[in-house]
Design a protein around this motif. Structure first.
Motif, mmCIF file in Angstrom:
data_model
loop_
_atom_site.group_PDB
_atom_site.id
_atom_site.type_symbol
_atom_site.label_atom_id
_atom_site.label_comp_id
_atom_site.label_asym_id
_atom_site.label_seq_id
_atom_site.Cartn_x
_atom_site.Cartn_y
_atom_site.Cartn_z
ATOM 1 N N GLY A 1 0.802 -1.187 0.000
ATOM 2 C CA GLY A 1 0.000 0.000 0.000
ATOM 3 C C GLY A 1 0.849 1.258 0.000
ATOM 4 N N SER A 4 2.432 1.752 -3.356
ATOM 5 C CA SER A 4 1.475 2.215 -4.368
ATOM 6 C C SER A 4 1.109 3.677 -4.146
ATOM 7 C CB SER A 4 0.221 1.343 -4.379
ATOM 8 O OG SER A 4 -0.607 1.614 -3.291
ATOM 9 N N ARG A 10 -1.852 1.873 -8.720
ATOM 10 C CA ARG A 10 -2.402 0.710 -8.013
ATOM 11 C C ARG A 10 -2.218 -0.569 -8.814
ATOM 12 N NH1 ARG A 10 -2.144 3.828 -3.907
ATOM 13 N NH2 ARG A 10 -3.788 5.374 -3.738
ATOM 14 N N LEU A 56 -4.822 -3.582 -1.582
ATOM 15 C CA LEU A 56 -4.516 -2.818 -2.790
ATOM 16 C C LEU A 56 -5.608 -2.995 -3.843
ATOM 17 C CD1 LEU A 56 -2.465 -0.985 -4.133
ATOM 18 C CD2 LEU A 56 -1.168 -3.019 -4.790
ATOM 19 N N THR A 59 -8.559 -0.715 -3.019
ATOM 20 C CA THR A 59 -8.241 0.667 -3.370
ATOM 21 C C THR A 59 -8.312 0.884 -4.872
ATOM 22 O OG1 THR A 59 -6.801 0.784 -1.439
ATOM 23 C CG2 THR A 59 -6.512 2.490 -3.105
ATOM 24 N N ALA A 60 -7.736 -0.053 -5.628
ATOM 25 C CA ALA A 60 -7.746 0.075 -7.087
ATOM 26 C C ALA A 60 -9.175 0.058 -7.631
ATOM 27 C CB ALA A 60 -6.924 -1.053 -7.717
#
Length: 127
Positions: A1, A4, A10, A56, A59-60
């Protein structure tokens, strides 16, 4: 994280994780007949890669969908992941039973490579 966030990307780190996972699961396949302590170490490394993509990916998905559709995107993502979580262990066990642990791990190593390829069109350009 953190990486990124620093890269402001991401998908690219997700693809790196996919490659790491494929390599470590492939190594596990090669080490199936090794002493237990070596095999366990390989499984721990592969397991670390196998778990490190989760946050991740949330989030992406949320960032790609935007504020108005982030809930739907995460819901769809989790639906597909849940379906895979039902099918994959059964398929893995079937391959172990019908063939071997080595074959099952080799086939499991191919899965993140498919993910790597599928994420390719989404890979961001560096800002």
């Amino acid at each position: 994280g953190r990486l990124s966030d620093r890269l402001r990307m991401r998908i690219v780190p997700l693809r790196w994780i996919a490659l790491g996972l494929a390599l470590t699961v492939g190594a596990t396949a090669a080490l199936v007949d090794a002493p237990v302590w070596i095999l366990v170490a390989a499984l721990v490394v592969a397991g670390t890669f196998g778990l490190s993509w989760n946050g991740l990916s949330f989030t992406a998905a949320a960032e790609a969908a935007g504020r108005a559709r982030s809930g739907a995107a995460i819901g769809l993502q989790q639906t597909f992941l849940s379906a895979g979580a039902i099918v994959a262990p059964i398929a893995f066990a079937t391959v172990v039973h019908q063939a071997s642990w080595r074959v099952a791990f080799v086939l499991a190593a191919l899965s993140p490579l498919v993910g790597y390829a599928l994420l390719s069109p989404l890979a961001e350009r560096r800002p």
